[in-house]
Design an enzyme around this catalytic site. Sequence first.
Site, PDB file in Angstrom:
ATOM      1  N   VAL A 298       0.762  -1.267   0.322  1.00 23.72           N
ATOM      2  CA  VAL A 298       0.186  -0.134  -0.079  1.00 23.72           C
ATOM      3  C   VAL A 298       1.100   1.067   0.228  1.00 23.72           C
ATOM      4  CG1 VAL A 298      -2.415  -1.055   1.499  1.00 23.72           C
ATOM      5  CG2 VAL A 298      -0.271   0.574   3.135  1.00 23.72           C
ATOM      6  N   SER A 299       0.764   2.059  -0.498  1.00 21.27           N
ATOM      7  CA  SER A 299       0.908   3.710   0.111  1.00 21.27           C
ATOM      8  C   SER A 299       2.334   3.252  -1.136  1.00 21.27           C
ATOM      9  CB  SER A 299       1.015   4.004   0.975  1.00 21.27           C
ATOM     10  OG  SER A 299       1.352   5.921   1.537  1.00 21.27           O
ATOM     11  N   ASN A 300       3.561   3.831  -0.992  1.00 20.49           N
ATOM     12  CA  ASN A 300       4.341   3.606  -1.075  1.00 20.49           C
ATOM     13  C   ASN A 300       4.895   1.906  -1.689  1.00 20.49           C
ATOM     14  OD1 ASN A 300       4.951   6.698  -1.046  1.00 20.49           O
ATOM     15  ND2 ASN A 300       6.664   6.867   0.613  1.00 20.49           N
TER      16      ASN A 300
END
Length: 696
Positions: A298-300
């Site tokens: 998730v995210s980065n």
Amino acid sequence: MMAGLTAMMAIVSGCGGVGTPGDGMPDFVRGDLQRTYFDGKTNDLLTGGLGSAGLANATPPAFADPANPTAAELRTRAIHANYRALVDMTPGGGYGSLYGPAVGIGGAGLIAGHEYIALADGGRRHGIASWTQEWGGERVTLMVQVPDGFAMGQACIVTAPSSGSRGVYGAIATAGEWGLKRGCAVAYTDKGTGMGVHDLDRDTVNLITGERVSASAQPDRVNFRADLSEPERAAFAAAFPHRLAWKHAHSRDNPESHWGQDVLNSIELAFAVLNRYHAAPNGRKYTPENTVVIASSVSNGGGASLRAAEEDRGNLIDGVAVSEPNVQPRFDPSFAIRQGDGPPVRDHSRPLLDYITLVNLYEPCAALSIADAPLNTAASAGRCEALARAGLLKASTTVAQAVEARAAINAHGILPEQNFLQPAYNTFFVPQSIAVTYASAYARAGVEKNLCGYGFAYQENGVPAPLSEVDAANLFAVGNGIPPTGKVVLINNDAPGGPREDRSSTPDQNMAGALCLRALATGTDPVSGNPLTGEAAERRRRVEEGIAAVQATGNPRGKPVVIVQGRADGIIPPNHAARPYYALALKAGKRGGDVRYYEVTNATHLDAFNAFPGFDTRYVPLHAYYFQALDLMWDHLVNGAPLPPSQVVHTAPRGPGEGTGMGAPPIGPANLPPIRQDASADSLIKFDGATLSIPE
């Protein structure tokens, strides 16, 4: 202390590199590969021996000696901190029913197996002859977890690059939980970010397992050390006492530029570990042809896995399933993005540093425009006044200036759905910390550059002070990779009267620093509109090169991809990340693969905020849809099931409890409709080559 301290540990030497998956250690592994077995009773892979209930306990596990925690103690506390940072740990929000270590496997959720940790050498890619001569470069932690149930069915590997700037356990609650429960090996990496902290006063650093040591010790196990000679370090510490160098910000490396390769390296290490220590009884080697590999996180971490798919020339990856990815697609002016009947957005795909520095500049003022926003304790009339004096706002009253500041943010392609969240994120320094960290990384600026006048330090009464040995020892476990974290804050080195904590350093919350960061993002002076000149122009050039090095093509090389994104994401705006990436992948045609995009209403970037009153009634866990995305990708790869069409998933917020006064009622199926194979026509996301249409 945890009985897991007695877990079996062995150290295995690295050996020569291999071109294809085998049982030799890849040549990017430096020093020793640390191998630890967890029995699933006294300690384990997923929960650090705490179990589901222990992770839910807000009190972190204790250290026997707070100033000298062991590697095992640091590991357990890091797992506890990272789990709690990424998901809503309240039962009403879904912990223990929708997700959590025990869901689907029962008991306390402990999973037995082996864990392998290594430090990767970036020198191979940069032609560095001797790794120990290049302290500031790519020091990437890799980790592979192999559960005892590995390959009981289909052999599989799931990647888990850390979210945000977190350390190697930064995806334990997301891709780690899903993969270990499935019986997959999980390939982690800190992506060259993570908790490497150099205390320049004491000249101490972290090992990859977290312990603090002298900066000159064990170079093949040091997570990060500032690339300064001893005279340079001493001179800087004298001029700027009590400062700390941080791995993501100060490595002079631009870690994001190699996130995709770091994920691929983690997969290569996973194959090497499996073939050396977990060979099949019939002697068959694990290869990309007989092992399902899902790039995830998730995210980065999600952005890193998308980049890995784009760079995967060896066909290591079979499919991608990511959530809220920080991906920075190259701008393609040939298409627009339109939500419902709203105006088309043509200026999409802005780089992260562009939109985060804009939010950082205007949000302290804009936060005053949302009176009922919870956790809104850093709104600043002083910032409003300063923006008006600079000519960046035209209104004459604070109330009108706040409304104008909010409009400036939304005019930048940032959705109104994010407005309610932004004041809380501003309170927690989210845009400020991201802006400082990424500007430094893109500029490849070492700690000694004090980019835009910023430094990192502990503070007492607003003034930089020594970080205690106890707090320094705890950083690896509790830190998130960007300040403020673990009692370390941003310092305004240019504050009147001397350096002090940034937000409190001036009545306008150091607007000069925010303007400097904005100028680096755009190449122009935000006040005059003139192009930068001199030294500022050179810094901008380096930042521009850094941004160019991290942009994504939108071509995942024919691999199936599933992306889930919360419409109310207040950190990674859909118009600048997931939405245009999806359009680019569709434009790539067959080369783009079988790509799906699922946008979830009433879902944000940080599910952990859903535990707070005021957020619990409004938002649903995107985490539940991330796990759905992984399930869909698994079924597609293993069973040939078709992926549901791209769609908007219209969720139902929990709302306030009736007559209880206790906030939101427990979440249930009615709040979280599934991603549907037979989605209604009015929820389908469509792209005609010129407009990406997102239903309201």
